[in-house]
Design an enzyme around this catalytic site. Structure first.
Site, mmCIF file in Angstrom:
data_model
loop_
_atom_site.group_PDB
_atom_site.id
_atom_site.type_symbol
_atom_site.label_atom_id
_atom_site.label_comp_id
_atom_site.label_asym_id
_atom_site.label_seq_id
_atom_site.Cartn_x
_atom_site.Cartn_y
_atom_site.Cartn_z
ATOM 1 C CG MET A 1 -1.968 0.936 1.278
ATOM 2 S SD MET A 1 -2.878 0.758 2.805
ATOM 3 C CE MET A 1 -3.401 -0.913 2.667
ATOM 4 C CB ILE B 1 0.521 -6.779 7.686
ATOM 5 C CG1 ILE B 1 -0.204 -7.701 8.673
ATOM 6 C CG2 ILE B 1 -0.159 -5.413 7.624
ATOM 7 C CD1 ILE B 1 -0.011 -7.314 10.115
ATOM 8 C CB CYS B 2 0.350 -4.940 2.213
ATOM 9 S SG CYS B 2 0.885 -3.650 1.070
ATOM 10 C CG LEU B 3 0.414 -0.207 7.597
ATOM 11 C CD1 LEU B 3 -0.846 0.427 6.995
ATOM 12 C CD2 LEU B 3 0.212 -0.468 9.081
#
Length: 213
Positions: free
Chosen positions: A1, A143-145
């Site tokens: 992201m 997680i995509c952050l």
């Protein structure tokens, strides 16, 4: 992201009901750690000057965390609860997120957060412990952050100016403002949403029923 962390205009609330016990435990944790750090400071003159860099870095991390955990507890989103399994290890804790709107409303999602010795030059390591159908979280917990990335071309990655509060608000926003179907980590979930939004919603709720209560 790849977009910057979006802050919502929601209120900063402390977790007062569950928290009475949790706050006491966390406060005790900070007092315990604070006392230990004072002892370390007092004993510096008795140590050889060649103390390892890793020992020095752990000390820096612990000093930062004593302050940041207090700030975090005072500014938790109303949908989040932090817990510290070991009062002497502020660098390892869990976060429960219970979204109150959107696709993931009624679910309770657990995250494990580990703060490495090199903090705050590197970001915390975060993993989702709850199986979930989400475009930005894999079923294995990855997680995509953006702010959890060591490097980011658009400047939204980790920086030493960020704190645990930013990490927690970022994770909380993955269920609302930062839910991103255009730049997915779980491509199957994103394509499912594109194909059939209602069926996507049903699968999300099915996962919540089985894994996120």
């Amino acid at each position: 992201m790849h977009r910057a962390l979006a802050r919502r205009d929601g209120r900063f609330l402390t977790q007062c009901g569950v928290v009475q016990t949790e706050t006491c435990r966390s406060s005790l944790a900070m007092l315990t750690l604070g006392s230990r750090l004072k002892k370390e400071d007092g004993g510096k003159t008795g140590h050889a000057s060649g103390a390892s860099d890793s020992t020095h870095r752990v000390s820096i991390r612990d000093r930062l965390l004593t302050k940041e955990v207090a700030e975090l507890e005072a500014n938790l989103p109303s949908t989040c609860k932090a817990s510290f399994p070991d009062e002497n290890k502020l660098h390892h804790f869990q976060l429960a997120v219970s979204p109150d709107e959107g696709y993931y409303q009624s679910g309770r999602f657990q995250f494990e957060i580990d703060v490495p010795e090199a903090y705050n030059m590197v970001p915390p390591k975060v993993r989702c412990l709850t199986r979930i159908w989400h475009p930005n979280i894999t079923e294995n917990g990855e997680i995509c952050l953006s702010l959890l990335r060591d490097y980011s071309i658009d400047g939204t990655g980790w920086a030493p100016t960020r704190t645990l509060k930013d990490v927690v608000w970022g994770l909380n926003s993955l269920f609302t403002d930062l839910l991103n179907f255009d730049d997915p980590l779980n491509i199957d979930a994103a394509e499912h949403h594109l194909r059939d939004k209602e069926d996507f919603r049903n699968k999300v709720q099915d996962y919540i029923k089985h894994y996120a209560r």
